[in-house]
Design a protein around this motif. Structure first.
Motif, PDB file in Angstrom:
ATOM      1  N   ILE A   1       0.860  -1.183   0.000  1.00 22.92           N
ATOM      2  CA  ILE A   1       0.000   0.000   0.000  1.00 22.92           C
ATOM      3  C   ILE A   1       0.893   1.228   0.000  1.00 22.92           C
ATOM      4  CG2 ILE A   1      -0.174   0.014   2.516  1.00 22.92           C
ATOM      5  CD1 ILE A   1      -3.016   1.149   2.232  1.00 22.92           C
ATOM      6  N   GLN A   2       0.488   2.229  -0.753  1.00 17.70           N
ATOM      7  CA  GLN A   2       1.243   3.476  -0.747  1.00 17.70           C
ATOM      8  C   GLN A   2       0.327   4.637  -1.091  1.00 17.70           C
ATOM      9  OE1 GLN A   2       4.342   2.265  -3.420  1.00 17.70           O
ATOM     10  NE2 GLN A   2       3.480   3.477  -5.073  1.00 17.70           N
ATOM     11  N   PHE A   3       0.841   5.832  -0.882  1.00 17.17           N
ATOM     12  CA  PHE A   3       0.069   7.044  -1.095  1.00 17.17           C
ATOM     13  C   PHE A   3       1.049   8.191  -1.181  1.00 17.17           C
ATOM     14  CE2 PHE A   3       0.086   5.459   3.204  1.00 17.17           C
ATOM     15  CZ  PHE A   3       0.768   6.446   3.893  1.00 17.17           C
ATOM     16  N   MET A   4       0.586   9.299  -1.676  1.00 15.06           N
ATOM     17  CA  MET A   4       1.410  10.492  -1.782  1.00 15.06           C
ATOM     18  C   MET A   4       0.872  11.541  -0.815  1.00 15.06           C
ATOM     19  SD  MET A   4       1.954  10.669  -5.902  1.00 15.06           S
ATOM     20  CE  MET A   4       0.292  10.135  -6.332  1.00 15.06           C
ATOM     21  N   VAL A   5       1.779  12.251  -0.167  1.00 15.49           N
ATOM     22  CA  VAL A   5       1.432  13.351   0.730  1.00 15.49           C
ATOM     23  C   VAL A   5       2.270  14.546   0.292  1.00 15.49           C
ATOM     24  CG1 VAL A   5       1.424  14.167   3.122  1.00 15.49           C
ATOM     25  CG2 VAL A   5       1.031  11.742   2.641  1.00 15.49           C
ATOM     26  N   ARG A   6       1.637  15.688   0.158  1.00 14.86           N
ATOM     27  CA  ARG A   6       2.394  16.885  -0.205  1.00 14.86           C
ATOM     28  C   ARG A   6       3.449  17.150   0.871  1.00 14.86           C
ATOM     29  NH1 ARG A   6      -2.981  18.183  -1.666  1.00 14.86           N
ATOM     30  NH2 ARG A   6      -3.154  18.127  -3.933  1.00 14.86           N
ATOM     31  N   SER A   7       4.651  17.472   0.427  1.00  7.84           N
ATOM     32  CA  SER A   7       5.789  17.584   1.351  1.00  7.84           C
ATOM     33  C   SER A   7       5.621  18.660   2.412  1.00  7.84           C
ATOM     34  CB  SER A   7       7.088  17.805   0.575  1.00  7.84           C
ATOM     35  OG  SER A   7       6.997  18.968  -0.217  1.00  7.84           O
ATOM     36  N   ASP A   8       4.768  19.648   2.184  1.00  9.01           N
ATOM     37  CA  ASP A   8       4.573  20.696   3.188  1.00  9.01           C
ATOM     38  C   ASP A   8       3.453  20.363   4.176  1.00  9.01           C
ATOM     39  OD1 ASP A   8       2.436  20.996   1.434  1.00  9.01           O
ATOM     40  OD2 ASP A   8       2.629  23.179   1.274  1.00  9.01           O
ATOM     41  N   ASN A   9       2.819  19.210   4.040  1.00  8.78           N
ATOM     42  CA  ASN A   9       1.711  18.822   4.915  1.00  8.78           C
ATOM     43  C   ASN A   9       2.258  18.024   6.106  1.00  8.78           C
ATOM     44  OD1 ASN A   9      -0.753  18.193   6.006  1.00  8.78           O
ATOM     45  ND2 ASN A   9      -1.653  17.507   4.085  1.00  8.78           N
ATOM     46  N   THR A  10       2.968  18.706   6.979  1.00  6.77           N
ATOM     47  CA  THR A  10       3.695  18.034   8.059  1.00  6.77           C
ATOM     48  C   THR A  10       2.781  17.324   9.052  1.00  6.77           C
ATOM     49  OG1 THR A  10       3.839  20.126   9.267  1.00  6.77           O
ATOM     50  CG2 THR A  10       5.718  19.522   7.868  1.00  6.77           C
ATOM     51  N   ALA A  11       1.599  17.852   9.305  1.00  6.00           N
ATOM     52  CA  ALA A  11       0.684  17.188  10.243  1.00  6.00           C
ATOM     53  C   ALA A  11       0.274  15.823   9.708  1.00  6.00           C
ATOM     54  CB  ALA A  11      -0.549  18.049  10.501  1.00  6.00           C
ATOM     55  N   VAL A  12       0.018  15.735   8.425  1.00  3.35           N
ATOM     56  CA  VAL A  12      -0.373  14.456   7.837  1.00  3.35           C
ATOM     57  C   VAL A  12       0.827  13.509   7.744  1.00  3.35           C
ATOM     58  CG1 VAL A  12      -1.266  13.357   5.730  1.00  3.35           C
ATOM     59  CG2 VAL A  12      -2.370  15.397   6.658  1.00  3.35           C
ATOM     60  N   ILE A  13       1.990  14.042   7.463  1.00  5.81           N
ATOM     61  CA  ILE A  13       3.203  13.213   7.457  1.00  5.81           C
ATOM     62  C   ILE A  13       3.397  12.595   8.841  1.00  5.81           C
ATOM     63  CG2 ILE A  13       5.729  13.293   7.297  1.00  5.81           C
ATOM     64  CD1 ILE A  13       5.284  15.403   5.007  1.00  5.81           C
ATOM     65  N   ASP A  14       3.210  13.395   9.886  1.00  7.30           N
ATOM     66  CA  ASP A  14       3.326  12.886  11.259  1.00  7.30           C
ATOM     67  C   ASP A  14       2.268  11.820  11.543  1.00  7.30           C
ATOM     68  OD1 ASP A  14       5.440  14.623  11.658  1.00  7.30           O
ATOM     69  OD2 ASP A  14       4.255  16.092  12.781  1.00  7.30           O
ATOM     70  N   PHE A  15       1.042  12.023  11.064  1.00  5.58           N
ATOM     71  CA  PHE A  15      -0.040  11.044  11.234  1.00  5.58           C
ATOM     72  C   PHE A  15       0.380   9.695  10.654  1.00  5.58           C
ATOM     73  CE2 PHE A  15      -3.596   9.080   8.837  1.00  5.58           C
ATOM     74  CZ  PHE A  15      -4.377   8.627   9.892  1.00  5.58           C
ATOM     75  N   TYR A  16       0.864   9.686   9.420  1.00  3.98           N
ATOM     76  CA  TYR A  16       1.242   8.424   8.784  1.00  3.98           C
ATOM     77  C   TYR A  16       2.477   7.800   9.442  1.00  3.98           C
ATOM     78  CZ  TYR A  16      -2.255   9.075   5.181  1.00  3.98           C
ATOM     79  OH  TYR A  16      -3.436   9.219   4.513  1.00  3.98           O
ATOM     80  N   GLU A  17       3.390   8.621   9.907  1.00  7.18           N
ATOM     81  CA  GLU A  17       4.549   8.109  10.642  1.00  7.18           C
ATOM     82  C   GLU A  17       4.071   7.390  11.911  1.00  7.18           C
ATOM     83  OE1 GLU A  17       8.518   7.281  11.465  1.00  7.18           O
ATOM     84  OE2 GLU A  17       7.756   8.301   9.672  1.00  7.18           O
ATOM     85  N   HIS A  18       3.133   8.002  12.608  1.00  3.47           N
ATOM     86  CA  HIS A  18       2.565   7.410  13.828  1.00  3.47           C
ATOM     87  C   HIS A  18       1.882   6.065  13.526  1.00  3.47           C
ATOM     88  CE1 HIS A  18       0.697   7.221  17.792  1.00  3.47           C
ATOM     89  NE2 HIS A  18      -0.446   6.994  17.191  1.00  3.47           N
ATOM     90  N   LEU A  19       1.274   5.940  12.343  1.00  9.87           N
ATOM     91  CA  LEU A  19       0.619   4.681  11.962  1.00  9.87           C
ATOM     92  C   LEU A  19       1.597   3.617  11.474  1.00  9.87           C
ATOM     93  CD1 LEU A  19      -2.625   5.812  10.101  1.00  9.87           C
ATOM     94  CD2 LEU A  19      -2.348   5.113  12.481  1.00  9.87           C
ATOM     95  N   GLY A  20       2.884   3.964  11.387  1.00  9.44           N
ATOM     96  CA  GLY A  20       3.885   2.982  10.996  1.00  9.44           C
ATOM     97  C   GLY A  20       4.180   2.927   9.508  1.00  9.44           C
ATOM     98  N   TYR A  21       3.891   3.999   8.791  1.00 12.40           N
ATOM     99  CA  TYR A  21       4.211   4.069   7.363  1.00 12.40           C
ATOM    100  C   TYR A  21       5.512   4.841   7.203  1.00 12.40           C
ATOM    101  CZ  TYR A  21      -0.543   2.571   6.247  1.00 12.40           C
ATOM    102  OH  TYR A  21      -1.713   1.862   6.128  1.00 12.40           O
ATOM    103  N   PRO A  22       6.605   4.146   6.902  1.00 16.24           N
ATOM    104  CA  PRO A  22       7.885   4.848   6.756  1.00 16.24           C
ATOM    105  C   PRO A  22       7.964   5.594   5.421  1.00 16.24           C
ATOM    106  CG  PRO A  22       8.174   2.531   6.267  1.00 16.24           C
ATOM    107  CD  PRO A  22       6.748   2.702   6.722  1.00 16.24           C
TER     108      PRO A  22
END
Length: 148
Positions: A113-134
């Motif tokens: 599974i994969q997805f794209m997150v805009r690089s400036d969307n740090t809150a969402v990047i943190d969300f996915y990091e917390h869910l274990g998506y490196p």
């Protein structure tokens, strides 16, 4: 459209249908996911009408409070437009939508599974990091095919 069943917290994730297009697009707009050059309604309708994609949703009463588009490209599963309404954030709905997306893709035999997150969307990047998506060390390139 159909129910995928409640998770351990009782959140019911369902498959959305064409009648849900306005609610989903409004949610995606509220979350800042849409862009003028992408037709989110057309994306939604293509997903719910296709054999290899689905739009998953969570409702509270008659209000759509979470939605995610999920697709199988034959090798990878992709998640697009994952959003939770501002008033419903912090309660695990995004996590539940991602778990439902993973389950839908796993049932189809997708190995990744994969997805794209805009690089400036740090809150969402943190969300996915917390869910274990490196972070995946890739570069995404593309261009429009519709003259937009």
């Amino acid at each position: 459209p159909g129910q995928l069943g409640p998770d351990q917290e009782g959140v019911m994730v369902t498959q959305l249908g064409a009648a849900d297009v306005a609610d989903a697009v409004a949610l995606w707009e509220e979350a800042g996911l849409t862009r003028p050059w992408n037709d989110a309604a057309a994306d939604f309708l293509r997903a719910v009408g296709g054999p290899a994609s689905v739009v998953l949703g969570v409702r509270e009463g008659d209000r759509l409070v979470g939605a995610a588009m999920v697709g199988d490209d034959g090798h990878r599963g992709w998640v697009y437009y994952l959003a939770v309404a501002d008033a419903a954030r912090g309660r695990g709905l995004g996590r539940n939508l991602m778990a439902a997306a993973e389950a839908w893709l796993a049932a189809r035999g997708c190995p990744k599974i994969q997805f794209m997150v805009r690089s400036d969307n740090t809150a969402v990047i943190d969300f996915y990091e917390h869910l274990g998506y490196p972070l995946q060390e890739v570069v995404v390139r593309g261009r429009r095919l519709d003259d937009a």
